[in-house]
Scaffold this motif. Structure first.
Motif, short mmCIF file in Angstrom:
data_model
loop_
_atom_site.label_atom_id
_atom_site.label_comp_id
_atom_site.label_asym_id
_atom_site.label_seq_id
_atom_site.Cartn_x
_atom_site.Cartn_y
_atom_site.Cartn_z
N GLU A 116 2.28 1.77 3.47
CA GLU A 116 3.44 0.93 3.75
C GLU A 116 4.69 1.44 3.03
OE1 GLU A 116 1.23 -3.35 4.48
OE2 GLU A 116 1.70 -2.70 2.45
N GLN A 117 4.51 1.86 1.78
CA GLN A 117 5.65 2.38 1.03
C GLN A 117 6.19 3.66 1.68
OE1 GLN A 117 4.17 2.86 -2.95
NE2 GLN A 117 3.94 0.67 -3.30
N GLY A 118 5.27 4.52 2.09
CA GLY A 118 5.68 5.77 2.73
C GLY A 118 6.40 5.52 4.05
N MET A 119 5.87 4.62 4.85
CA MET A 119 6.50 4.32 6.14
C MET A 119 7.88 3.71 5.94
SD MET A 119 4.58 5.23 8.80
CE MET A 119 4.86 4.12 10.21
N SER A 120 7.98 2.79 4.97
CA SER A 120 9.28 2.16 4.69
C SER A 120 10.30 3.20 4.25
CB SER A 120 9.12 1.08 3.62
OG SER A 120 8.32 0.03 4.07
N LYS A 121 9.88 4.13 3.41
CA LYS A 121 10.79 5.18 2.95
C LYS A 121 11.21 6.08 4.11
CE LYS A 121 11.30 8.94 -0.40
NZ LYS A 121 10.65 9.70 -1.50
N ALA A 122 10.27 6.40 4.99
CA ALA A 122 10.60 7.24 6.14
C ALA A 122 11.61 6.55 7.05
CB ALA A 122 9.33 7.58 6.91
N PHE A 123 11.43 5.25 7.29
CA PHE A 123 12.40 4.51 8.11
C PHE A 123 13.76 4.47 7.43
CE2 PHE A 123 8.66 2.51 10.21
CZ PHE A 123 9.02 2.77 11.52
N SER A 159 0.83 -1.20 0.00
CA SER A 159 0.00 0.00 0.00
C SER A 159 0.86 1.25 0.00
CB SER A 159 -0.91 0.01 1.23
OG SER A 159 -0.15 0.24 2.40
N GLN A 160 0.22 2.37 -0.30
CA GLN A 160 0.92 3.66 -0.28
C GLN A 160 1.42 3.98 1.13
OE1 GLN A 160 -1.48 6.86 -1.79
NE2 GLN A 160 0.24 8.25 -2.02
#
Length: 207
Positions: A23-30, A20-21
Motif C-alpha cells: 500500500e505504501q509503495g502504490m501510494s508513493k507511485a500514485f 502494508s509495504q
C-alpha cells in the motif's frame, strides 16, 4: 489524461491510510504520477509488480502511466518506448487474466494511442482490434462504466471522421455516466477513472 491522473491520486490519497509495504509503495507511485514524474512512477509500479506477481494492478498502472504519456507526444521514438513498455507490462497480466475487462480496456487504449499517433498507418490495422476488445469486455462486464464509455468514445471518433450519426453513441456516453454513479471499485487502487472524460464527451454531444 492529466485530469484522470489528478483524480486517481486524489482518490487514493484521501481514501487510503497505508499500512502494508504494498500500500505504501502504490501510494508513493500514485503521488509521483500526480507530480508528473511519469518515469519514476512507472518504475516504482514495475518494482511493485515484480514483488506482487499475483496482483494485476501494478502492471496495469505501468501500462496506464506509459499509455497516458504516449497520448501527449508526437515523437516516434518516445512513442515506441512508452507503448512498448506499456504493452510488455500488460501482456504479463492478460496472459494470466484474459477475461479481465479492465485489462482489455487498457489494451484498447494502447491500440488507440497508436491510431491517434498515425491514423493513416494504424487506423485500418488496429481499429477492428479495438472494437473487438471492447466487444469482449462488454460481454464480460456490461455494467463497467469504462467499458461502456471507452467503446462509445472510440466509436465517436470513427463516426465524426466518417460523418455518421452520433446520437446513439451519445446515448451510450450518457449511460456510462449513470454507471459511474453506482460503480464501486474493489479497493482504493482498483480502476475508478473516466467520469470527467465521460462528462466532457456528453457535453460535447449535440442533441
Amino acid at each position: 489524461m492529466t485530469k484522470i491522473i489528478v483524480t486517481i491520486v486524489l482518490l487514493v490519497t484521501t481514501q487510503l491510510f497505508s499500512q502494508s509495504q504494498y500500500e505504501q509503495g502504490m501510494s508513493k507511485a500514485f503521488a509521483l504520477w500526480g507530480e508528473g514524474k511519469n518515469t519514476e512512477a512507472s518504475d516504482l509500479f514495475a518494482r511493485i509488480a515484480s514483488a506482487e506477481k499475483n496482483n494485476w494492478l501494478p502492471n496495469y498502472y505501468v501500462a496506464f502511466v506509459n499509455t497516458s504519456a504516449a497520448f501527449e507526444t508526437k515523437d516516434k521514438d518516445q512513442m515506441n518506448t512508452l507503448l512498448t513498455k506499456a504493452q510488455t507490462a500488460l501482456d504479463v497480466e492478460i496472459a494470466q487474466q484474459p477475461n479481465n475487462a479492465e485489462l482489455l480496456v487498457m489494451q484498447a487504449m494502447i491500440h488507440t494511442a497508436w491510431i491517434a499517433y498515425d491514423p493513416m498507418t494504424n487506423g485500418m490495422k488496429l481499429s477492428g482490434k479495438v472494437m473487438e476488445l471492447y466487444g469482449k469486455a462488454e460481454v464480460i462486464a456490461p455494467t463497467n462504466p469504462r467499458v461502456v464509455f471507452g467503446k462509445a468514445e472510440f466509436e465517436m471518433g470513427s463516426a465524426q471522421f466518417f460523418g455518421t450519426d452520433t446520437q446513439p453513441i451519445c446515448a451510450q456516453i450518457a449511460k456510462s455516466i449513470e454507471l459511474f454513479a453506482t460503480f464501486k471499485p474493489e479497493t482504493a487502487f482498483h480502476p475508478n477513472w473516466g467520469l470527467e472524460r465521460a462528462k466532457e464527451a456528453r457535453d460535447a454531444c449535440k442533441y
